[in-house]
Design an enzyme around this catalytic site. Structure first.
Site, PDB file in Angstrom:
ATOM      1  N   SER A 207      38.667  57.428 -65.941  1.00  0.00           N
ATOM      2  CA  SER A 207      38.326  58.527 -66.849  1.00  0.00           C
ATOM      3  C   SER A 207      37.031  58.241 -67.619  1.00  0.00           C
ATOM      4  O   SER A 207      36.638  57.078 -67.800  1.00  0.00           O
ATOM      5  CB  SER A 207      39.463  58.726 -67.850  1.00  0.00           C
ATOM      6  OG  SER A 207      39.593  57.563 -68.632  1.00  0.00           O
ATOM      7  N   GLU A 229      32.268  55.231 -62.257  1.00  0.00           N
ATOM      8  CA  GLU A 229      32.556  56.484 -61.546  1.00  0.00           C
ATOM      9  C   GLU A 229      33.619  57.188 -62.385  1.00  0.00           C
ATOM     10  O   GLU A 229      34.742  56.704 -62.473  1.00  0.00           O
ATOM     11  CB  GLU A 229      33.101  56.212 -60.133  1.00  0.00           C
ATOM     12  CG  GLU A 229      32.387  55.117 -59.341  1.00  0.00           C
ATOM     13  CD  GLU A 229      30.908  55.343 -59.167  1.00  0.00           C
ATOM     14  OE1 GLU A 229      30.498  56.512 -59.096  1.00  0.00           O
ATOM     15  OE2 GLU A 229      30.154  54.354 -59.131  1.00  0.00           O
TER      16      GLU A 229
HETATM   17  P1  NAD Z   1      41.823  55.536 -66.602  1.00  0.00           P
HETATM   18  O1  NAD Z   1      40.468  55.552 -67.192  1.00  0.00           O
HETATM   19  O2  NAD Z   1      42.971  55.782 -67.496  1.00  0.00           O
HETATM   20  O3  NAD Z   1      42.111  54.110 -65.934  1.00  0.00           O
HETATM   21  C1  NAD Z   1      41.289  53.578 -64.919  1.00  0.00           C
HETATM   22  C2  NAD Z   1      41.495  52.066 -64.871  1.00  0.00           C
HETATM   23  O4  NAD Z   1      40.946  51.474 -66.042  1.00  0.00           O
HETATM   24  C3  NAD Z   1      42.951  51.654 -64.826  1.00  0.00           C
HETATM   25  O5  NAD Z   1      43.058  50.540 -63.975  1.00  0.00           O
HETATM   26  C4  NAD Z   1      43.254  51.298 -66.265  1.00  0.00           C
HETATM   27  O6  NAD Z   1      44.313  50.386 -66.423  1.00  0.00           O
HETATM   28  C5  NAD Z   1      41.950  50.684 -66.705  1.00  0.00           C
HETATM   29  N1  NAD Z   1      41.677  50.760 -68.140  1.00  0.00           N
HETATM   30  C6  NAD Z   1      42.059  51.728 -69.009  1.00  0.00           C
HETATM   31  N2  NAD Z   1      41.542  51.484 -70.235  1.00  0.00           N
HETATM   32  C7  NAD Z   1      40.832  50.336 -70.138  1.00  0.00           C
HETATM   33  C8  NAD Z   1      40.032  49.584 -71.048  1.00  0.00           C
HETATM   34  N3  NAD Z   1      39.870  49.956 -72.316  1.00  0.00           N
HETATM   35  N4  NAD Z   1      39.414  48.480 -70.601  1.00  0.00           N
HETATM   36  C9  NAD Z   1      39.524  48.109 -69.315  1.00  0.00           C
HETATM   37  N5  NAD Z   1      40.263  48.776 -68.405  1.00  0.00           N
HETATM   38  C10 NAD Z   1      40.909  49.873 -68.811  1.00  0.00           C
HETATM   39  O7  NAD Z   1      41.802  56.542 -65.369  1.00  0.00           O
HETATM   40  P2  NAD Z   1      43.048  57.088 -64.531  1.00  0.00           P
HETATM   41  O8  NAD Z   1      43.812  58.009 -65.414  1.00  0.00           O
HETATM   42  O9  NAD Z   1      43.756  55.960 -63.884  1.00  0.00           O
HETATM   43  O10 NAD Z   1      42.337  57.908 -63.380  1.00  0.00           O
HETATM   44  C11 NAD Z   1      42.038  59.253 -63.453  1.00  0.00           C
HETATM   45  C12 NAD Z   1      40.594  59.430 -63.839  1.00  0.00           C
HETATM   46  O11 NAD Z   1      39.753  58.850 -62.872  1.00  0.00           O
HETATM   47  C13 NAD Z   1      40.169  60.903 -63.936  1.00  0.00           C
HETATM   48  O12 NAD Z   1      39.373  61.054 -65.070  1.00  0.00           O
HETATM   49  C14 NAD Z   1      39.343  61.090 -62.678  1.00  0.00           C
HETATM   50  O13 NAD Z   1      38.410  62.127 -62.751  1.00  0.00           O
HETATM   51  C15 NAD Z   1      38.690  59.761 -62.546  1.00  0.00           C
HETATM   52  N6  NAD Z   1      38.238  59.533 -61.181  1.00  0.00           N
HETATM   53  C16 NAD Z   1      36.898  59.443 -60.940  1.00  0.00           C
HETATM   54  C17 NAD Z   1      36.450  59.279 -59.630  1.00  0.00           C
HETATM   55  C18 NAD Z   1      34.988  59.168 -59.285  1.00  0.00           C
HETATM   56  O14 NAD Z   1      34.678  58.661 -58.204  1.00  0.00           O
HETATM   57  N7  NAD Z   1      34.063  59.621 -60.116  1.00  0.00           N
HETATM   58  C19 NAD Z   1      37.368  59.221 -58.595  1.00  0.00           C
HETATM   59  C20 NAD Z   1      38.719  59.303 -58.896  1.00  0.00           C
HETATM   60  C21 NAD Z   1      39.154  59.454 -60.192  1.00  0.00           C
END
Ligand code: NAD
Length: 475
Positions: A207, A229
């Site tokens: 995210s 990303e």
């Molecule tokens: P998220 O940001 O909640 O988590 C992503 C990863 O980061 C997880 O492994 C999580 O445990 C870790 N994380 C969370 N907070 C952290 C921190 N403070 N420090 C370090 N690591 C941390 O995302 P999500 O909910 O798992 O995935 C959905 C999101 O991903 C949506 O926003 C979607 O649009 C995005 N996404 C982007 C792409 C792209 O290629 N641009 C592709 C797929 C999904």
């Protein structure tokens, strides 16, 4: 401190996997120890090892697809396409490495050669999301390994089983110990990993909220590579077309495939005034027909549940918030089964909302905006801080040119969905969608840095200008 981690199947509520969170320090130390040998290995040997991995995944394609479906709730047909992308990633990354980061001779003076070569950064942390738990982390890990990095991979805490499957496949393909390390856990473990001084960079898919936190964390660290990303708030414009049905199909696919849990999903339908009734009616008609069911059910569902009940609750609240702030629902979002995160697609007209929230609603919600002219349509499309994908359906070639030129997004399509990008192309966004380090084909670029060398076989040098005669030189 280690704590328990549980993965629940969203479609059934059954426990799929249990384990404990990992130790970031130990995982990084393992990766660091393995790095010099892996980096010094000939490229062909690294590629050979990674090909064994893709062959192994191909051999276990059914098992992996089933696991993805159980852990994410996505239909099995969709998980099979994800596994295919995992397998294909190796060939694509080998080509990308050759095209983007290979070694070559540069023009040079006589008696010397100039060479461009690329070196790996070292130990890279890979943070994965839950929506494509195999394909997306794999899209960082494979090019990172080819380039000669070692990896600590932290899967999403919502998809630990798929993460474990991938890392297990690397280990069983004969990659040396420590080259790919799994680190299970949630944000706290992610923070411990990214704060570890001994990593050389972070390759992140997730995210914008987390991406921005990482961007802040690494603000004073130009020595670390950070590839972000992130999410989107993607527009799809429907303009003049003689095929309203196909336009509506493209809108429905863009908005609701994977239950709307794609970073490139269309969340805003921008539609020409005169076409509004026909287009929204057809979109609703098709959305009403979508089969929403468990991953393995028959007939095959179009989409499954969202990832968990908490996310489903959040999306339901967001839909209600849009309604109470002036949005006019065209199709209500429903929760057909209590305590299961299945959602029916929600469609809501937000044209007259005073302030539309520019946030990513990561689920099956489509907001509709009615506009009068094409300039207004483009300006609505760009009315977001994100910039991942954008599509124009219908319109003339000139209008597409105008849309292409003025759109702020990394993917700009015409008469095609906003989703379904090719792995053979770069994939990344601008604004809050990325930090100008696109992934997919261009992942090679952030996995290695260029080193330029001037090289001569012999030590020969002279100063031709600015020297005193030898006999006049001071002692
Ligand atoms: P998220 O940001 O909640 O988590 C992503 C990863 O980061 C997880 O492994 C999580 O445990 C870790 N994380 C969370 N907070 C952290 C921190 N403070 N420090 C370090 N690591 C941390 O995302 P999500 O909910 O798992 O995935 C959905 C999101 O991903 C949506 O926003 C979607 O649009 C995005 N996404 C982007 C792409 C792209 O290629 N641009 C592709 C797929 C999904």
């Amino acid at each position: 401190m280690l704590s328990e981690l549980i993965s629940i199947e969203p479609a059934t509520g059954a426990v799929l996997w249990t384990g404990t969170t990992g130790d970031a320090g130990a995982a990084v130390a393992n990766a660091r120890r393995a790095w010099p040998t892996w980096a010094a290995m000939p490229l062909t040997s690294r590629i050979e090892a990674i090909r064994r991995y893709s062959n192994r995944i191909r051999g276990q394609a059914d098992q992996l697809a089933e696991l993805i479906s159980r852990e994410t709730g996505k239909p099995i047909w969709e998980s099979r396409t994800e596994v295919e992308s995992v397998v294909k990633k190796v060939d694509i990354s080998v080509s990308a490495y050759a095209e983007r980061t290979s070694q070559r001779q540069l023009p040079s003076q006589p008696n010397m050669r100039a060479a461009l070569r690329h070196k790996p950064h070292g130990v890279l942390a890979v943070l994965g999301p839950y929506n494509f738990p195999a394909h997306l982390p794999n899209g960082h890990i494979v090019p990172a390994l080819i380039a000669g990095n070692t990896v600590v991979f932290k899967p999403s805490e919502k998809t630990p089983a798929v993460g474990e499957f991938l890392v297990d496949a690397f280990a069983k393909s004969g990659l040396p110990a420590g080259v790919v390390n799994i680190l299970q856990g949630g944000p706290e473990v992610g923070k411990a990993l990214t704060a570890n001084e001994d990593i050389d960079g972070v390759l992140f898919t997730g995210s914008a909220q987390t991406g921005i936190a990482l961007n802040r964390q690494f603000a004073g660290r130009p020595d670390k590579i950070l590839a972000l990303e992130m999410g989107g708030n993607n527009p799809i414009i429907v303009w003049d077309t003689d095929d309203v049905h196909s336009a509506a199909v493209l809108v429905v696919q863009s908005a609701f495939l994977s239950a709307g849990q794609r970073c490139s999903a269309a969340s805003r339908l921008i539609v020409k005034d005169e076409l509004y009734d026909r287009v929204t009616k057809e979109v609703k008609r098709i959305a009403d027909r979508l089969i929403i069911d468990e991953p393995f059910s028959k007939p095959a569902p179009f989409m499954g549940p969202v990832i968990d009940n908490e996310v489903a609750d959040g999306l339901t609240e967001s839909f209600l918030a849009l309604m109470s702030n002036g949005g006019k629902p065209l199709k209500h979002m429903a929760r057909p089964i209590d305590n299961r995160p299945f959602l029916t697609p929600g469609i809501i007209d937000v044209t007259n909302m005073a302030e539309r929230p520019d946030i990513e609603l990561f689920g099956p919600i489509l907001q509709v905006i009615r506009v009068g002219d094409f300039e207004e349509a483009i300006s609505e499309a760009n009315n977001t801080r994100y910039g991942l994908s954008a599509a124009l359906i219908g319109g003339t070639a000139q209008q597409y040119d105008q849309f292409w030129s003025n759109s702020r997004a990394g993917i700009v399509n015409w008469n095609k969905m906003t989703v379904g990008a090719s792995s053979d192309a770069p994939f990344g966004g601008i604004g809050l969608s990325g930090n100008h380090r696109p992934s997919a084909f261009y992942a090679a670029d952030y996995c290695a840095y260029p080193v330029v060398s001037m090289e001569a076989e012999q030590t020969r040098a002279s100063i031709g200008i600015g020297l005193k005669d030898e006999d006049k030189a001071e002692a």
